[in-house]
Design a protein around this motif. Structure first.
Motif, PDB file in Angstrom:
ATOM      1  N   LEU A 105       0.922  -1.176   0.070  1.00  0.00           N
ATOM      2  CA  LEU A 105       0.028  -0.043   0.130  1.00  0.00           C
ATOM      3  C   LEU A 105       1.119   1.298   0.001  1.00  0.00           C
ATOM      4  N   ALA A 106       0.640   2.099  -0.939  1.00  0.00           N
ATOM      5  CA  ALA A 106       1.144   3.423  -0.965  1.00  0.00           C
ATOM      6  C   ALA A 106       0.266   4.496  -0.220  1.00  0.00           C
ATOM      7  N   VAL A 107       0.739   5.280   0.652  1.00  0.00           N
ATOM      8  CA  VAL A 107       0.028   6.211   1.353  1.00  0.00           C
ATOM      9  C   VAL A 107       0.547   7.662   0.837  1.00  0.00           C
ATOM     10  N   MET A 108      -0.286   8.574   0.338  1.00  0.00           N
ATOM     11  CA  MET A 108       0.000   9.677  -0.315  1.00  0.00           C
ATOM     12  C   MET A 108      -0.651  10.828   0.287  1.00  0.00           C
ATOM     13  N   SER A 135       3.633   3.395  -8.077  1.00  0.00           N
ATOM     14  CA  SER A 135       3.301   2.701  -9.088  1.00  0.00           C
ATOM     15  C   SER A 135       3.687   0.953  -8.964  1.00  0.00           C
ATOM     16  N   TRP A 136       4.555   0.860  -8.168  1.00  0.00           N
ATOM     17  CA  TRP A 136       5.126  -0.392  -7.661  1.00  0.00           C
ATOM     18  C   TRP A 136       4.066  -1.110  -6.746  1.00  0.00           C
ATOM     19  N   THR A 137       3.324  -0.198  -6.278  1.00  0.00           N
ATOM     20  CA  THR A 137       2.287  -0.950  -5.142  1.00  0.00           C
ATOM     21  C   THR A 137       0.913  -1.524  -5.622  1.00  0.00           C
ATOM     22  N   ASP A 138       0.091  -2.085  -4.683  1.00  0.00           N
ATOM     23  CA  ASP A 138      -0.821  -2.871  -5.238  1.00  0.00           C
ATOM     24  C   ASP A 138      -1.987  -1.824  -5.158  1.00  0.00           C
ATOM     25  N   GLU A 139      -1.937  -0.689  -4.305  1.00  0.00           N
ATOM     26  CA  GLU A 139      -3.126   0.193  -4.163  1.00  0.00           C
ATOM     27  C   GLU A 139      -2.404   1.534  -3.732  1.00  0.00           C
ATOM     28  N   ALA A 140      -2.918   2.563  -3.888  1.00  0.00           N
ATOM     29  CA  ALA A 140      -2.644   4.037  -3.249  1.00  0.00           C
ATOM     30  C   ALA A 140      -3.724   4.541  -2.827  1.00  0.00           C
ATOM     31  N   LEU A 141      -3.335   5.072  -1.602  1.00  0.00           N
ATOM     32  CA  LEU A 141      -4.414   5.914  -0.642  1.00  0.00           C
ATOM     33  C   LEU A 141      -4.193   7.179  -0.455  1.00  0.00           C
ATOM     34  N   GLU A 179      -6.385   1.441  -7.282  1.00  0.00           N
ATOM     35  CA  GLU A 179      -6.053   0.129  -7.300  1.00  0.00           C
ATOM     36  C   GLU A 179      -5.132   0.046  -8.442  1.00  0.00           C
ATOM     37  N   ARG A 180      -3.990  -0.502  -8.474  1.00  0.00           N
ATOM     38  CA  ARG A 180      -2.931  -0.885  -9.474  1.00  0.00           C
ATOM     39  C   ARG A 180      -2.427   0.622  -9.831  1.00  0.00           C
ATOM     40  N   PRO A 181      -2.091   1.365  -9.274  1.00  0.00           N
ATOM     41  CA  PRO A 181      -1.787   2.891  -9.537  1.00  0.00           C
ATOM     42  C   PRO A 181      -0.538   2.968 -10.555  1.00  0.00           C
ATOM     43  N   GLU A 182      -0.925   3.946 -11.513  1.00  0.00           N
ATOM     44  CA  GLU A 182      -0.077   4.167 -12.380  1.00  0.00           C
ATOM     45  C   GLU A 182       0.563   5.793 -12.350  1.00  0.00           C
ATOM     46  N   PRO A 183       1.670   5.966 -12.595  1.00  0.00           N
ATOM     47  CA  PRO A 183       2.478   7.226 -12.300  1.00  0.00           C
ATOM     48  C   PRO A 183       1.598   8.315 -12.735  1.00  0.00           C
ATOM     49  N   ASP A 184       1.093   8.544 -14.064  1.00  0.00           N
ATOM     50  CA  ASP A 184       0.357   9.574 -14.434  1.00  0.00           C
ATOM     51  C   ASP A 184      -0.893   9.598 -13.884  1.00  0.00           C
TER      52      ASP A 184
END
Length: 269
Positions: free
Chosen positions: A60-63, A234-240, A252-257
């Protein structure tokens, strides 16, 4: 990567919030967590009624923008700070029921930490730095099992041949690998990483993210990473995404853009 244990693959979650599979506890649960403090005569909510269930084997990415509450999220989730209200559970353990000594033991035995400030001990060897959580827990450095475990995780991050060196002789990227090995050494329930690539060049950052991704995919670990970098996310399964102490978006499946657009949109709210 050297396999340290049998991988555990999580099943697909149902509904809008990922939940633990039947019969399997979540790795991390936050239930209506609020963290408040007083500033200038008023109450500020660094976290505001945050709920989250993170199942095992997820990255999980926390942003969020500076001051959004993402660091407070990590501190409360990892047991480094106590919420004002609400509950945090690591596995089945309710952190609010633990004494300070109990929290210390939990952080040492069941939580791994990888921070931008590596906090390696110059007077210890690479292997001793790696085994430090075990040594703080009472294991003796001369115990063959302690060195065996340290060498196993160092092999997993490609540094077994540097076990007896000083961390001062390593590059920044190699030192970050030692920090990851140290986070893995107790086979923790959750690994928390705070901007682990923030001070690294792109090539070294990719190496570090590969190690964290492999820890999830090959070993079934759960990783929570605070980052400002859309590429890292973008390496993670999900960004929050957190804004003003609240979870305002999940991807889910975050992409950089897409991540960059979402972060830019936070500033327009």
């Amino acid at each position: 990567m050297v396999r340290l244990r049998t991988a555990k693959r999580a099943t697909t979650a149902a509904g809008g919030h990922p939940a633990a599979p039947p019969g399997q506890a979540a790795a991390l649960t936050l239930d209506s967590v609020t963290r408040s403090y007083r500033r200038g005569g008023r109450t500020v909510h660094a976290l505001d009624d945050v709920s989250l269930t993170l199942r095992r084997g997820r990255f999980l990415a926390v942003m969020g923008r500076s001051g959004s509450g993402k660091t407070t999220f990590l501190q409360c989730a990892a047991g480094l700070d106590r919420p004002t209200s609400g509950t945090v559970r690591i596995g089945e353990t309710d952190l609010s029921r633990l004494s300070e000594a109990g929290l210390t033991r939990l952080r040492r035995d069941r939580v791994g930490f990888v921070f931008q400030a590596l906090n390696l001990v110059p007077s210890l060897t690479v292997a001793e730095n790696t085994a430090l959580p075990m040594l703080l827990g009472g294991d003796r450095p001369e115990d063959p099992a302690v060195r065996e475990r340290a060498l196993a995780v160092l092999a997993a991050v490609g540094l077994a041949d540097r076990a007896d060196d000083s961390p001062l002789t390593l590059s920044g990227g190699q030192q970050q690998r030692v920090a990851i090995a140290r986070a893995l050494v107790t086979d923790p329930a959750v690994i928390f990483a705070d901007e682990p690539t923030g001070a690294l060049d792109p090539v070294t950052a990719r190496d570090v993210l590969t190690l964290l991704r492999d820890a999830v995919d090959r070993e079934g670990h759960t990783v929570v990473m605070v980052t400002h970098d859309p590429v890292a996310a973008s390496w993670t399964d999900e960004a929050l995404f957190i804004e003003a102490g609240r979870i305002v978006s999940r991807m889910e499946r975050p992409e950089p853009d897409a991540v960059a657009r979402t972060l830019a949109g936070l500033g327009e709210r």
